[in-house]
Write a protein that holds these residues in place. Structure first.
Motif, PDB file in Angstrom:
ATOM      1  N   VAL A  28      19.483  16.213  65.462  1.00 47.65           N
ATOM      2  CA  VAL A  28      19.242  17.265  64.494  1.00 47.65           C
ATOM      3  C   VAL A  28      20.585  17.780  63.977  1.00 47.65           C
ATOM      4  N   GLN A  29      20.694  17.937  62.682  1.00 44.52           N
ATOM      5  CA  GLN A  29      21.920  18.496  62.114  1.00 44.52           C
ATOM      6  C   GLN A  29      21.584  19.851  61.517  1.00 44.52           C
ATOM      7  N   LEU A  30      22.295  20.843  61.981  1.00 40.42           N
ATOM      8  CA  LEU A  30      22.067  22.177  61.474  1.00 40.42           C
ATOM      9  C   LEU A  30      22.834  22.383  60.177  1.00 40.42           C
ATOM     10  N   GLN A  31      22.333  23.268  59.364  1.00 39.86           N
ATOM     11  CA  GLN A  31      22.947  23.522  58.064  1.00 39.86           C
ATOM     12  C   GLN A  31      23.213  25.005  57.904  1.00 39.86           C
ATOM     13  N   ALA A  32      24.463  25.339  57.645  1.00 41.69           N
ATOM     14  CA  ALA A  32      24.832  26.718  57.366  1.00 41.69           C
ATOM     15  C   ALA A  32      24.874  26.920  55.859  1.00 41.69           C
ATOM     16  N   SER A  33      24.383  28.043  55.405  1.00 45.07           N
ATOM     17  CA  SER A  33      24.395  28.350  53.972  1.00 45.07           C
ATOM     18  C   SER A  33      24.564  29.847  53.768  1.00 45.07           C
ATOM     19  N   GLY A  34      24.835  30.226  52.527  1.00 44.33           N
ATOM     20  CA  GLY A  34      24.941  31.638  52.184  1.00 44.33           C
ATOM     21  C   GLY A  34      26.358  32.140  51.972  1.00 44.33           C
ATOM     22  N   GLY A  35      27.338  31.278  52.123  1.00 42.97           N
ATOM     23  CA  GLY A  35      28.708  31.693  51.919  1.00 42.97           C
ATOM     24  C   GLY A  35      29.016  31.953  50.459  1.00 42.97           C
ATOM     25  N   GLY A  36      30.209  32.485  50.225  1.00 41.40           N
ATOM     26  CA  GLY A  36      30.623  32.753  48.855  1.00 41.40           C
ATOM     27  C   GLY A  36      31.837  33.648  48.835  1.00 41.40           C
ATOM     28  N   LEU A  37      32.126  34.154  47.656  1.00 38.27           N
ATOM     29  CA  LEU A  37      33.256  35.055  47.454  1.00 38.27           C
ATOM     30  C   LEU A  37      32.754  36.493  47.465  1.00 38.27           C
ATOM     31  N   VAL A  38      33.396  37.322  48.264  1.00 40.18           N
ATOM     32  CA  VAL A  38      32.995  38.720  48.355  1.00 40.18           C
ATOM     33  C   VAL A  38      34.240  39.585  48.444  1.00 40.18           C
ATOM     34  N   GLN A  39      34.161  40.783  47.934  1.00 40.61           N
ATOM     35  CA  GLN A  39      35.298  41.697  47.993  1.00 40.61           C
ATOM     36  C   GLN A  39      35.394  42.333  49.371  1.00 40.61           C
ATOM     37  N   PRO A  40      36.585  42.759  49.744  1.00 35.96           N
ATOM     38  CA  PRO A  40      36.725  43.482  51.023  1.00 35.96           C
ATOM     39  C   PRO A  40      35.772  44.673  51.087  1.00 35.96           C
ATOM     40  N   GLY A  41      35.157  44.842  52.236  1.00 31.90           N
ATOM     41  CA  GLY A  41      34.163  45.898  52.396  1.00 31.90           C
ATOM     42  C   GLY A  41      32.754  45.468  52.059  1.00 31.90           C
ATOM     43  N   GLY A  42      32.626  44.290  51.491  1.00 32.50           N
ATOM     44  CA  GLY A  42      31.312  43.798  51.086  1.00 32.50           C
ATOM     45  C   GLY A  42      30.554  43.141  52.226  1.00 32.50           C
ATOM     46  N   SER A  43      29.378  42.605  51.893  1.00 27.62           N
ATOM     47  CA  SER A  43      28.495  41.992  52.887  1.00 27.62           C
ATOM     48  C   SER A  43      28.000  40.634  52.408  1.00 27.62           C
ATOM     49  N   CYS A  79      21.246  29.747  59.064  1.00 25.00           N
ATOM     50  CA  CYS A  79      21.344  28.467  59.775  1.00 25.00           C
ATOM     51  C   CYS A  79      19.943  27.870  59.824  1.00 25.00           C
ATOM     52  N   THR A  80      19.783  26.693  59.266  1.00 28.48           N
ATOM     53  CA  THR A  80      18.478  26.044  59.228  1.00 28.48           C
ATOM     54  C   THR A  80      18.598  24.596  59.674  1.00 28.48           C
ATOM     55  N   ALA A  81      17.470  23.972  59.908  1.00 29.41           N
ATOM     56  CA  ALA A  81      17.421  22.562  60.282  1.00 29.41           C
ATOM     57  C   ALA A  81      16.283  21.933  59.497  1.00 29.41           C
ATOM     58  N   SER A  82      16.641  21.172  58.522  1.00 27.47           N
ATOM     59  CA  SER A  82      15.634  20.583  57.644  1.00 27.47           C
ATOM     60  C   SER A  82      14.732  19.622  58.395  1.00 27.47           C
ATOM     61  N   GLY A  83      13.436  19.896  58.347  1.00 28.75           N
ATOM     62  CA  GLY A  83      12.478  19.008  58.968  1.00 28.75           C
ATOM     63  C   GLY A  83      12.318  19.171  60.461  1.00 28.75           C
ATOM     64  N   PHE A  84      13.035  20.108  61.071  1.00 29.62           N
ATOM     65  CA  PHE A  84      12.968  20.321  62.511  1.00 29.62           C
ATOM     66  C   PHE A  84      12.808  21.804  62.815  1.00 29.62           C
ATOM     67  N   THR A  85      12.241  22.084  63.954  1.00 28.30           N
ATOM     68  CA  THR A  85      12.107  23.470  64.391  1.00 28.30           C
ATOM     69  C   THR A  85      13.323  23.856  65.215  1.00 28.30           C
ATOM     70  N   LEU A  86      13.830  25.037  64.942  1.00 27.06           N
ATOM     71  CA  LEU A  86      14.985  25.530  65.700  1.00 27.06           C
ATOM     72  C   LEU A  86      14.506  26.031  67.054  1.00 27.06           C
ATOM     73  N   ASN A  87      14.280  25.095  67.971  1.00 26.22           N
ATOM     74  CA  ASN A  87      13.776  25.488  69.285  1.00 26.22           C
ATOM     75  C   ASN A  87      14.800  25.249  70.385  1.00 26.22           C
ATOM     76  N   ALA A  99      14.887  29.972  60.913  1.00 28.33           N
ATOM     77  CA  ALA A  99      16.288  30.218  60.576  1.00 28.33           C
ATOM     78  C   ALA A  99      16.909  31.224  61.536  1.00 28.33           C
ATOM     79  N   VAL A 100      18.201  31.102  61.695  1.00 26.25           N
ATOM     80  CA  VAL A 100      19.013  32.096  62.405  1.00 26.25           C
ATOM     81  C   VAL A 100      20.013  32.639  61.403  1.00 26.25           C
ATOM     82  N   TYR A 101      20.152  33.939  61.372  1.00 21.15           N
ATOM     83  CA  TYR A 101      20.994  34.579  60.359  1.00 21.15           C
ATOM     84  C   TYR A 101      22.225  35.225  60.989  1.00 21.15           C
ATOM     85  N   LEU A 102      23.255  35.360  60.169  1.00 16.84           N
ATOM     86  CA  LEU A 102      24.425  36.131  60.543  1.00 16.84           C
ATOM     87  C   LEU A 102      24.671  37.127  59.421  1.00 16.84           C
TER      88      LEU A 102
END
Length: 125
Positions: A1-16, A21-29, A77-80
């Motif tokens: 299983v290969q996990l995939q991280a997503s949601g990154g980008g450019l953000v200003q200091p102080g931002g959120s 983290c997902t796994a296409s076609g598999f359950t995160l168990n 999914a698992v979130y950060l």
């Protein structure tokens, strides 16, 4: 299983940002899922880990009180959630599986598996 991280980008200091983290076609168990990051020229650093055993978490002191790890079983999914970001948080963020419920190696990259491509987070004004 290969996990995939997503949601990154450019953000200003102080931002959120919220990473996923997902796994296409598999359950995160897996027993646990961890987030790591690697800034240019630096070693990979363990950020936070979430165990499926009572949702216990371990978080690096460098991000404590700013980053929150969580999971959504329905979304598979698992979130950060990253708040109050600073330029020092700039890095490629990865998620990986930890095959234990022990805290001992929860943030040690050499004890994790199923690494996938990371997502770049850039904190800059």
């Amino acid at each position: 299983v290969q996990l995939q991280a997503s949601g990154g980008g450019l953000v200003q200091p102080g931002g959120s940002l919220r990473l996923a983290c997902t796994a296409s076609g598999f359950t995160l168990n897996f027993p646990a899922i961890s987030w790591f990051r690697q800034a240019p020229g630096k070693e990979r650093e363990g950020v936070s880990c979430l165990s499926s055993l009572n949702d216990i978490t371990w978080t690096s002191d460098s991000v404590k009180n700013r980053f929150t790890i969580s999971r959504d079983a329905a979304a598979n999914a698992v979130y950060l959630q990253m708040d109050n970001l600073t330029p020092d948080d700039t890095a490629v963020y990865y998620c990986a599986a930890y095959l234990s419920h022990s805290s001992r190696y929860a943030l040690s990259h050499d004890r994790h598996t199923d690494w996938g491509r990371g997502t770049l987070v850039t904190v800059s004004s």
